[in-house]
Design a protein around this motif. Sequence first.
Motif, PDB file in Angstrom:
ATOM      1  N   ARG A 118     -25.862  35.353 -49.376  1.00  0.00           N
ATOM      2  CA  ARG A 118     -26.301  36.749 -49.257  1.00  0.00           C
ATOM      3  C   ARG A 118     -26.580  37.399 -50.600  1.00  0.00           C
ATOM      4  NH1 ARG A 118     -22.547  39.432 -44.429  1.00  0.00           N
ATOM      5  NH2 ARG A 118     -23.225  37.997 -42.752  1.00  0.00           N
ATOM      6  N   SER A 119     -25.608  37.293 -51.490  1.00  0.00           N
ATOM      7  CA  SER A 119     -25.759  37.992 -52.769  1.00  0.00           C
ATOM      8  C   SER A 119     -26.541  37.200 -53.801  1.00  0.00           C
ATOM      9  CB  SER A 119     -24.370  38.328 -53.338  1.00  0.00           C
ATOM     10  OG  SER A 119     -23.663  37.122 -53.640  1.00  0.00           O
ATOM     11  N   GLY A 120     -26.592  35.892 -53.639  1.00  0.00           N
ATOM     12  CA  GLY A 120     -27.285  35.069 -54.631  1.00  0.00           C
ATOM     13  C   GLY A 120     -26.448  34.823 -55.878  1.00  0.00           C
ATOM     14  N   ALA A 121     -25.159  35.128 -55.820  1.00  0.00           N
ATOM     15  CA  ALA A 121     -24.294  34.930 -56.989  1.00  0.00           C
ATOM     16  C   ALA A 121     -23.973  33.445 -57.157  1.00  0.00           C
ATOM     17  CB  ALA A 121     -23.007  35.732 -56.819  1.00  0.00           C
ATOM     18  N   LEU A 122     -23.967  32.985 -58.421  1.00  0.00           N
ATOM     19  CA  LEU A 122     -23.626  31.601 -58.741  1.00  0.00           C
ATOM     20  C   LEU A 122     -22.174  31.550 -59.189  1.00  0.00           C
ATOM     21  CD1 LEU A 122     -26.871  30.571 -60.662  1.00  0.00           C
ATOM     22  CD2 LEU A 122     -26.117  29.676 -58.448  1.00  0.00           C
ATOM     23  N   THR A 123     -21.353  30.782 -58.476  1.00  0.00           N
ATOM     24  CA  THR A 123     -19.935  30.702 -58.782  1.00  0.00           C
ATOM     25  C   THR A 123     -19.490  29.235 -58.818  1.00  0.00           C
ATOM     26  OG1 THR A 123     -19.402  30.897 -56.425  1.00  0.00           O
ATOM     27  CG2 THR A 123     -19.426  32.928 -57.718  1.00  0.00           C
ATOM     28  N   ALA A 124     -18.289  29.022 -59.327  1.00  0.00           N
ATOM     29  CA  ALA A 124     -17.711  27.674 -59.401  1.00  0.00           C
ATOM     30  C   ALA A 124     -16.545  27.604 -58.428  1.00  0.00           C
ATOM     31  CB  ALA A 124     -17.254  27.368 -60.821  1.00  0.00           C
ATOM     32  N   VAL A 125     -16.817  27.180 -57.203  1.00  0.00           N
ATOM     33  CA  VAL A 125     -15.774  27.123 -56.177  1.00  0.00           C
ATOM     34  C   VAL A 125     -15.404  25.688 -55.821  1.00  0.00           C
ATOM     35  CG1 VAL A 125     -16.464  29.329 -55.191  1.00  0.00           C
ATOM     36  CG2 VAL A 125     -17.462  27.211 -54.298  1.00  0.00           C
ATOM     37  N   ASP A 126     -16.162  24.710 -56.306  1.00  0.00           N
ATOM     38  CA  ASP A 126     -15.890  23.301 -56.003  1.00  0.00           C
ATOM     39  C   ASP A 126     -15.251  22.644 -57.214  1.00  0.00           C
ATOM     40  OD1 ASP A 126     -17.334  23.164 -53.350  1.00  0.00           O
ATOM     41  OD2 ASP A 126     -18.983  23.790 -54.654  1.00  0.00           O
ATOM     42  N   LEU A 127     -14.111  22.013 -57.007  1.00  0.00           N
ATOM     43  CA  LEU A 127     -13.352  21.429 -58.112  1.00  0.00           C
ATOM     44  C   LEU A 127     -13.319  19.908 -57.994  1.00  0.00           C
ATOM     45  CD1 LEU A 127     -10.305  23.878 -58.212  1.00  0.00           C
ATOM     46  CD2 LEU A 127     -12.529  24.079 -59.339  1.00  0.00           C
ATOM     47  N   SER A 128     -13.376  19.247 -59.141  1.00  0.00           N
ATOM     48  CA  SER A 128     -13.232  17.794 -59.223  1.00  0.00           C
ATOM     49  C   SER A 128     -11.966  17.502 -60.008  1.00  0.00           C
ATOM     50  CB  SER A 128     -14.440  17.168 -59.927  1.00  0.00           C
ATOM     51  OG  SER A 128     -15.637  17.470 -59.235  1.00  0.00           O
ATOM     52  N   ILE A 129     -11.015  16.820 -59.354  1.00  0.00           N
ATOM     53  CA  ILE A 129      -9.699  16.585 -59.948  1.00  0.00           C
ATOM     54  C   ILE A 129      -9.403  15.091 -59.943  1.00  0.00           C
ATOM     55  CG2 ILE A 129      -7.231  17.098 -59.737  1.00  0.00           C
ATOM     56  CD1 ILE A 129      -7.999  19.675 -58.269  1.00  0.00           C
ATOM     57  N   ALA A 130      -8.810  14.617 -61.019  1.00  0.00           N
ATOM     58  CA  ALA A 130      -8.480  13.198 -61.124  1.00  0.00           C
ATOM     59  C   ALA A 130      -7.101  13.028 -61.749  1.00  0.00           C
ATOM     60  CB  ALA A 130      -9.534  12.465 -61.959  1.00  0.00           C
ATOM     61  N   SER A 131      -6.528  11.844 -61.569  1.00  0.00           N
ATOM     62  CA  SER A 131      -5.238  11.535 -62.178  1.00  0.00           C
ATOM     63  C   SER A 131      -5.442  11.223 -63.657  1.00  0.00           C
ATOM     64  CB  SER A 131      -4.593  10.340 -61.478  1.00  0.00           C
ATOM     65  OG  SER A 131      -5.388   9.178 -61.670  1.00  0.00           O
ATOM     66  N   PRO A 132      -4.419  11.366 -64.474  1.00  0.00           N
ATOM     67  CA  PRO A 132      -4.557  11.104 -65.915  1.00  0.00           C
ATOM     68  C   PRO A 132      -4.940   9.656 -66.236  1.00  0.00           C
ATOM     69  CG  PRO A 132      -2.550  12.341 -65.457  1.00  0.00           C
ATOM     70  CD  PRO A 132      -3.087  11.895 -64.137  1.00  0.00           C
ATOM     71  N   SER A 133      -4.598   8.714 -65.353  1.00  0.00           N
ATOM     72  CA  SER A 133      -4.884   7.313 -65.644  1.00  0.00           C
ATOM     73  C   SER A 133      -6.362   6.986 -65.557  1.00  0.00           C
ATOM     74  CB  SER A 133      -4.101   6.415 -64.676  1.00  0.00           C
ATOM     75  OG  SER A 133      -4.490   6.683 -63.333  1.00  0.00           O
ATOM     76  N   ILE A 134      -7.085   7.698 -64.704  1.00  0.00           N
ATOM     77  CA  ILE A 134      -8.493   7.376 -64.525  1.00  0.00           C
ATOM     78  C   ILE A 134      -9.430   8.423 -65.131  1.00  0.00           C
ATOM     79  CG2 ILE A 134      -8.800   8.548 -62.297  1.00  0.00           C
ATOM     80  CD1 ILE A 134     -10.520   6.206 -61.409  1.00  0.00           C
ATOM     81  N   ALA A 135      -8.929   9.621 -65.360  1.00  0.00           N
ATOM     82  CA  ALA A 135      -9.764  10.713 -65.867  1.00  0.00           C
ATOM     83  C   ALA A 135     -10.517  10.385 -67.152  1.00  0.00           C
ATOM     84  CB  ALA A 135      -8.912  11.967 -66.057  1.00  0.00           C
ATOM     85  N   PRO A 136      -9.892   9.713 -68.149  1.00  0.00           N
ATOM     86  CA  PRO A 136     -10.632   9.437 -69.384  1.00  0.00           C
ATOM     87  C   PRO A 136     -11.869   8.563 -69.183  1.00  0.00           C
ATOM     88  CG  PRO A 136      -8.273   9.165 -69.733  1.00  0.00           C
ATOM     89  CD  PRO A 136      -8.480   9.297 -68.269  1.00  0.00           C
ATOM     90  N   ARG A 137     -11.924   7.810 -68.079  1.00  0.00           N
ATOM     91  CA  ARG A 137     -13.057   6.920 -67.854  1.00  0.00           C
ATOM     92  C   ARG A 137     -14.141   7.556 -66.998  1.00  0.00           C
ATOM     93  NH1 ARG A 137      -8.662   3.514 -66.775  1.00  0.00           N
ATOM     94  NH2 ARG A 137      -9.160   3.376 -64.566  1.00  0.00           N
ATOM     95  N   LEU A 138     -13.884   8.777 -66.539  1.00  0.00           N
ATOM     96  CA  LEU A 138     -14.828   9.428 -65.632  1.00  0.00           C
ATOM     97  C   LEU A 138     -15.780  10.353 -66.377  1.00  0.00           C
ATOM     98  CD1 LEU A 138     -12.487  10.377 -62.642  1.00  0.00           C
ATOM     99  CD2 LEU A 138     -13.994   8.400 -62.854  1.00  0.00           C
ATOM    100  N   SER A 139     -16.968  10.460 -65.826  1.00  0.00           N
ATOM    101  CA  SER A 139     -17.967  11.408 -66.323  1.00  0.00           C
ATOM    102  C   SER A 139     -18.352  12.323 -65.169  1.00  0.00           C
ATOM    103  CB  SER A 139     -19.204  10.650 -66.828  1.00  0.00           C
ATOM    104  OG  SER A 139     -20.243  11.550 -67.153  1.00  0.00           O
ATOM    105  N   SER A 140     -18.278  13.627 -65.403  1.00  0.00           N
ATOM    106  CA  SER A 140     -18.556  14.593 -64.342  1.00  0.00           C
ATOM    107  C   SER A 140     -19.642  15.565 -64.788  1.00  0.00           C
ATOM    108  CB  SER A 140     -17.279  15.360 -63.973  1.00  0.00           C
ATOM    109  OG  SER A 140     -17.557  16.338 -62.994  1.00  0.00           O
ATOM    110  N   SER A 141     -20.562  15.844 -63.886  1.00  0.00           N
ATOM    111  CA  SER A 141     -21.643  16.789 -64.176  1.00  0.00           C
ATOM    112  C   SER A 141     -22.173  17.335 -62.869  1.00  0.00           C
ATOM    113  CB  SER A 141     -22.773  16.094 -64.956  1.00  0.00           C
ATOM    114  OG  SER A 141     -23.337  15.049 -64.181  1.00  0.00           O
ATOM    115  N   THR A 142     -22.921  18.413 -62.961  1.00  0.00           N
ATOM    116  CA  THR A 142     -23.571  18.988 -61.779  1.00  0.00           C
ATOM    117  C   THR A 142     -25.059  18.695 -61.827  1.00  0.00           C
ATOM    118  OG1 THR A 142     -23.830  21.098 -62.952  1.00  0.00           O
ATOM    119  CG2 THR A 142     -21.882  20.843 -61.543  1.00  0.00           C
TER     120      THR A 142
END
Length: 349
Positions: free
Chosen positions: A37-61
């Motif tokens: 309705r408003s056309g507002a851009l927000t960040a409501v979707d989160l990507s979460i990982a454990s510390p063991s695998i997070a350093p090897r991950l690449s995240s982007s939109t």
Amino acid sequence: MWGCNRRDAQGSSIETLLEDDGLVLLNSGDPTHLAARSGALTAVDLSIASPSIAPRLSSSTAEHLSFSDHVPIIVSIPSQTENHETPRKWILEKADWTRFALRLRKPTFNGDVEHDAAAFTCAIQRAAEESIPRSSGRVRTGSVPWWNPEIEAAVKAKKTAYNRFKNLSTPERLLEFKKARAKARRLMLAAKRDSWKNVVSSLTGKTSPVELWRKIGAIKGAGYYGPVSEILEGDHSLINREDIAEALGRHFECTSSSQNYDGVFRQNKTNRESAPLKFTSEGELSYNLPFTMTELRESLKSAKPSAAGHDDVRYELVKHLPDEWFRILLELYNNVWSSGTFPPSLKRP
């Protein structure tokens, strides 16, 4: 923390969860949602990982919205090997079988089955290289049969309208984007529906399972995803190809191990395998006789298309051999059968 411009109780709860459980937030701060309705851009979707695998991950939109109000989030493990290539396969549809037969050079046999098998295989490979083209080996993204210029233009217009809205968020530009997205969605759904009808109408009782799954794969746009670049064995991450192959070998060895059976079966198996086998017989039993040309041709006739081994000699190549070469192949098979020696090169997958 993840791109929102306000703080509330729900956001604080998520922050507490991340801190207490030692989790890693992958969000870059880019917006992930467009309010309808408003056309507002927000960040409501989160990507979460454990510390063991997070350093090897690449995240982007993704740069553009698809057909949802949520921006696609791409989480991946960067490959350790660049420029993946697929095996260069024979393009049998473009084979010149007449040239293939003419390019065959009769191999010289010396009675050693390993030498004779290698000579026979090499002769077929050389003739095929001179008469059958191969695929380039370059990785191609999957394509779909329902894609057309009209859809391409509509998708391009949708992306343009979205970029205009991001540069200047006005109600007019939001409406322009929604109309462009609706048009692209309508065209794609209609094209997919027509494509599916064409596939279903082409199926008959004689359609092979291979052809059926090929058609389904084409609609889905199934492509080549490259070799496995990383696997997890226990707590260890493996990225070297040799290590990955060894880990897979250990897994399948454990899966097929006799230790998975109960003790009674294992004892019976040991007793049976320890008994000597008698390979000689006094009579001329039918299954001990040399193979015949009829048996060879019937076997090849019933052979279905399958992946080739390391020598890349497919059934289709053998089926197009001249009659003289069938006699040579039959001689080779009977030599293997009578000598009891199976060429090691033919054991390789």
